[in-house]
Design a protein around this motif. Structure first.
Motif, PDB file in Angstrom:
ATOM      1  N   LEU A  85      35.218  48.849  35.533  1.00  0.00           N
ATOM      2  CA  LEU A  85      33.912  48.934  34.894  1.00  0.00           C
ATOM      3  C   LEU A  85      33.317  50.336  35.022  1.00  0.00           C
ATOM      4  O   LEU A  85      32.736  50.870  34.070  1.00  0.00           O
ATOM      5  N   PHE A  86      33.484  50.937  36.188  1.00  0.00           N
ATOM      6  CA  PHE A  86      32.935  52.275  36.403  1.00  0.00           C
ATOM      7  C   PHE A  86      33.571  53.280  35.454  1.00  0.00           C
ATOM      8  O   PHE A  86      32.894  54.141  34.879  1.00  0.00           O
ATOM      9  N   GLY A  87      34.894  53.191  35.257  1.00  0.00           N
ATOM     10  CA  GLY A  87      35.562  54.115  34.359  1.00  0.00           C
ATOM     11  C   GLY A  87      35.160  53.953  32.905  1.00  0.00           C
ATOM     12  O   GLY A  87      35.151  54.925  32.135  1.00  0.00           O
ATOM     13  N   LEU A  88      34.809  52.714  32.515  1.00  0.00           N
ATOM     14  CA  LEU A  88      34.367  52.496  31.139  1.00  0.00           C
ATOM     15  C   LEU A  88      33.044  53.195  30.842  1.00  0.00           C
ATOM     16  O   LEU A  88      32.760  53.532  29.687  1.00  0.00           O
ATOM     17  N   GLY A  89      32.237  53.420  31.874  1.00  0.00           N
ATOM     18  CA  GLY A  89      30.915  54.017  31.667  1.00  0.00           C
ATOM     19  C   GLY A  89      30.963  55.370  30.972  1.00  0.00           C
ATOM     20  O   GLY A  89      30.377  55.542  29.889  1.00  0.00           O
ATOM     21  N   PRO A  90      31.649  56.380  31.553  1.00  0.00           N
ATOM     22  CA  PRO A  90      31.734  57.684  30.875  1.00  0.00           C
ATOM     23  C   PRO A  90      32.424  57.591  29.514  1.00  0.00           C
ATOM     24  O   PRO A  90      32.072  58.324  28.590  1.00  0.00           O
ATOM     25  N   LEU A  91      33.388  56.691  29.377  1.00  0.00           N
ATOM     26  CA  LEU A  91      34.043  56.514  28.087  1.00  0.00           C
ATOM     27  C   LEU A  91      33.057  56.028  27.036  1.00  0.00           C
ATOM     28  O   LEU A  91      33.076  56.483  25.885  1.00  0.00           O
ATOM     29  N   LEU A  92      32.150  55.121  27.439  1.00  0.00           N
ATOM     30  CA  LEU A  92      31.232  54.512  26.485  1.00  0.00           C
ATOM     31  C   LEU A  92      30.038  55.402  26.125  1.00  0.00           C
ATOM     32  O   LEU A  92      29.202  54.994  25.326  1.00  0.00           O
ATOM     33  N   PHE A  93      29.931  56.577  26.737  1.00  0.00           N
ATOM     34  CA  PHE A  93      29.043  57.555  26.102  1.00  0.00           C
ATOM     35  C   PHE A  93      29.840  58.734  25.556  1.00  0.00           C
ATOM     36  O   PHE A  93      29.395  59.431  24.652  1.00  0.00           O
ATOM     37  N   GLY A  94      31.075  58.916  26.041  1.00  0.00           N
ATOM     38  CA  GLY A  94      31.919  59.964  25.482  1.00  0.00           C
ATOM     39  C   GLY A  94      32.309  59.705  24.039  1.00  0.00           C
ATOM     40  O   GLY A  94      32.382  60.630  23.225  1.00  0.00           O
ATOM     41  N   VAL A  95      32.563  58.433  23.686  1.00  0.00           N
ATOM     42  CA  VAL A  95      32.960  58.132  22.305  1.00  0.00           C
ATOM     43  C   VAL A  95      31.833  58.405  21.312  1.00  0.00           C
ATOM     44  O   VAL A  95      32.092  58.682  20.134  1.00  0.00           O
ATOM     45  N   TYR A  96      30.596  58.341  21.771  1.00  0.00           N
ATOM     46  CA  TYR A  96      29.482  58.680  20.896  1.00  0.00           C
ATOM     47  C   TYR A  96      29.423  60.198  20.680  1.00  0.00           C
ATOM     48  O   TYR A  96      29.118  60.661  19.575  1.00  0.00           O
ATOM     49  N   GLY A 129      22.235  57.217  20.765  1.00  0.00           N
ATOM     50  CA  GLY A 129      23.149  56.214  21.302  1.00  0.00           C
ATOM     51  C   GLY A 129      23.891  56.737  22.513  1.00  0.00           C
ATOM     52  O   GLY A 129      24.097  56.021  23.485  1.00  0.00           O
ATOM     53  N   ARG A 130      24.279  57.999  22.468  1.00  0.00           N
ATOM     54  CA  ARG A 130      24.939  58.621  23.619  1.00  0.00           C
ATOM     55  C   ARG A 130      24.013  58.639  24.835  1.00  0.00           C
ATOM     56  O   ARG A 130      24.433  58.318  25.952  1.00  0.00           O
ATOM     57  N   LEU A 131      22.749  58.993  24.615  1.00  0.00           N
ATOM     58  CA  LEU A 131      21.786  59.035  25.717  1.00  0.00           C
ATOM     59  C   LEU A 131      21.595  57.646  26.319  1.00  0.00           C
ATOM     60  O   LEU A 131      21.537  57.498  27.546  1.00  0.00           O
ATOM     61  N   ILE A 132      21.522  56.629  25.465  1.00  0.00           N
ATOM     62  CA  ILE A 132      21.398  55.261  25.969  1.00  0.00           C
ATOM     63  C   ILE A 132      22.640  54.894  26.784  1.00  0.00           C
ATOM     64  O   ILE A 132      22.546  54.222  27.811  1.00  0.00           O
ATOM     65  N   GLY A 133      23.809  55.378  26.338  1.00  0.00           N
ATOM     66  CA  GLY A 133      25.045  55.106  27.079  1.00  0.00           C
ATOM     67  C   GLY A 133      25.052  55.735  28.458  1.00  0.00           C
ATOM     68  O   GLY A 133      25.544  55.134  29.422  1.00  0.00           O
ATOM     69  N   ILE A 134      24.528  56.940  28.564  1.00  0.00           N
ATOM     70  CA  ILE A 134      24.431  57.595  29.875  1.00  0.00           C
ATOM     71  C   ILE A 134      23.537  56.772  30.801  1.00  0.00           C
ATOM     72  O   ILE A 134      23.881  56.524  31.974  1.00  0.00           O
ATOM     73  N   ARG A 135      22.412  56.340  30.269  1.00  0.00           N
ATOM     74  CA  ARG A 135      21.497  55.535  31.091  1.00  0.00           C
ATOM     75  C   ARG A 135      22.110  54.184  31.429  1.00  0.00           C
ATOM     76  O   ARG A 135      21.913  53.658  32.533  1.00  0.00           O
ATOM     77  N   ALA A 136      22.883  53.616  30.492  1.00  0.00           N
ATOM     78  CA  ALA A 136      23.530  52.327  30.747  1.00  0.00           C
ATOM     79  C   ALA A 136      24.527  52.440  31.891  1.00  0.00           C
ATOM     80  O   ALA A 136      24.660  51.524  32.717  1.00  0.00           O
ATOM     81  N   HIS A 137      25.239  53.561  31.960  1.00  0.00           N
ATOM     82  CA  HIS A 137      26.186  53.756  33.055  1.00  0.00           C
ATOM     83  C   HIS A 137      25.457  53.813  34.402  1.00  0.00           C
ATOM     84  O   HIS A 137      25.929  53.239  35.399  1.00  0.00           O
ATOM     85  N   ARG A 138      24.330  54.449  34.422  1.00  0.00           N
ATOM     86  CA  ARG A 138      23.560  54.538  35.668  1.00  0.00           C
ATOM     87  C   ARG A 138      22.976  53.185  36.049  1.00  0.00           C
ATOM     88  O   ARG A 138      22.911  52.847  37.233  1.00  0.00           O
ATOM     89  N   VAL A 139      22.589  52.405  35.041  1.00  0.00           N
ATOM     90  CA  VAL A 139      22.135  51.030  35.307  1.00  0.00           C
ATOM     91  C   VAL A 139      23.310  50.210  35.852  1.00  0.00           C
ATOM     92  O   VAL A 139      23.133  49.400  36.774  1.00  0.00           O
ATOM     93  N   LEU A 140      24.495  50.410  35.301  1.00  0.00           N
ATOM     94  CA  LEU A 140      25.692  49.714  35.794  1.00  0.00           C
ATOM     95  C   LEU A 140      25.913  49.993  37.269  1.00  0.00           C
ATOM     96  O   LEU A 140      26.152  49.068  38.062  1.00  0.00           O
ATOM     97  N   VAL A 141      25.836  51.248  37.649  1.00  0.00           N
ATOM     98  CA  VAL A 141      26.050  51.608  39.053  1.00  0.00           C
ATOM     99  C   VAL A 141      25.002  50.939  39.937  1.00  0.00           C
ATOM    100  O   VAL A 141      25.332  50.357  40.987  1.00  0.00           O
TER     101      VAL A 141
END
Length: 332
Positions: free
Chosen positions: A214-225, A306-318
């Motif tokens: 799950l942690f690795g998916l985080g950077p990927l899910l804002f990198g694709v944006y 969307g990328r910015l939301i993804g960055i914040r989503a990764h931090r929420v995940l952590v």
């Protein structure tokens, strides 16, 4: 790296926005070196919080070797990622893709984030910096392996492999230029969690493996944006990201599938008994953030938001993973 999507092979240098002044003292240019290292993008370094929260309750009273291992591993992470993103900036500066990707929407993606384009640092400065932090990263990780209370072979090999591959994003093997960019973004996160957990505990627990994924998916899910935003520049230098290779609809399906995969893994961990039944509820804010991210970034077409939301989503995940781990370990 995530959000820093430039590389290439051309040798022509793009025009600089400002003229760099080589004679300035390094201390005067320290903020520029910090921007070159992208230290503001600290999302990979949050791996340390996940690892510590995963440790058994007794293991959280860390002894001196464990604390030293954590510190050396974190410093190695920072140095190796800094080297990788600095080399990525050098490659993007040389082939012109940074100028293409940042010049067209400079008010949104501030050109100051690219010290070479801004003329604050010279290419020689950047190369010297990348080499220095790369050597430091290797030394820190060698120290982490030496100090580690456990050295399972799989964890040692993972650390050695990561130390070799992380700087190869836009340099050397140029993995980001050979169709491995998306896998690379996720793999860096995976390398930063489970191997460290193994060095501290000597094992690879099921929950640790799930949270590593799950942690690795985080950077990927804002990198694709970021890649979606940078299609024109990446195509110009022959960089085969998924966003470049697929149609607009195909890329949207790919991003949606990645978002759904994250949720599926969370739910599966609870159904399989790897995590408690309430695990998906604890991570529900992450699922909600992914839905918002896809709606804003893909459906409405506001890619950078969307990328910015993804960055914040990764931090929420952590934060959610750490809270869940602490709750699981709490005495009943």
């Amino acid at each position: 790296m995530a959000g820093e999507t430039t590389t290439g092979t051309a040798t022509a240098h793009p025009p600089r926005v400002l003229a760099a002044r080589p004679g300035r003292r390094m201390t005067a240019r320290l903020p520029a070196y910090l921007r070159l290292a992208k230290l503001g993008m600290y999302d990979y370094y949050l791996s340390l919080l996940v690892v510590v929260s995963l440790l058994p309750l007794s293991g959280r009273h860390l002894d001196a070797p464990s604390v030293a291992t954590l510190a050396a591993f974190l410093l190695g992470e920072v140095c190796l990622v800094s080297a990788s993103v600095a080399l990525d900036d050098i490659a993007g500066y040389r082939d012109g893709s940074d100028l293409a990707n940042y010049g067209t929407d400079a008010p949104v993606r501030r050109i100051a984030r690219k010290p070479l384009l801004a003329g604050v640092l010279t290419e020689r400065d950047a190369v010297r910096f990348a080499g220095t932090v790369l050597a430091a990263g290797v030394l820190f990780w060698a120290a982490a392996l030496y100090l580690a209370p456990h050295r399972p072979m799989w964890a040692v090999l993972s650390v050695v492999t990561a130390g070799f591959l992380v700087p190869q994003y836009s340099w050397g093997l140029r993995l980001g230029h050979r169709g491995f960019q998306e896998l690379f973004l996720a793999a860096v996160g995976w390398f930063f969690v489970l191997p460290l957990y193994g060095l501290l505990t000597g094992e690879a627990a099921g929950l640790a493996a799930v949270e590593t994924f799950l942690f690795g998916l985080g950077p990927l899910l804002f990198g694709v944006y970021s890649n979606t935003n940078d299609i024109a520049g990446d195509r110009a230098v022959g960089r085969p990201t998924v966003a470049c290779l697929l149609s607009r609809r195909g890329n949207a399906v790919f991003i949606g599938a990645l978002s759904a995969l994250e949720t599926a893994v969370i739910v599966a961990a609870a159904l399989l008994g790897i995590a408690p039944w309430w695990f998906p509820l604890a991570l529900l804010p992450v699922t909600a953030a992914r839905i918002t991210q896809f709606t804003v970034g893909i459906v409405r077409g506001d890619i950078l938001r969307g990328r910015l939301i993804g960055i914040r989503a990764h931090r929420v995940l952590v934060a959610a993973l750490v809270a869940a781990n602490l709750l699981m370990a709490a005495p009943v």
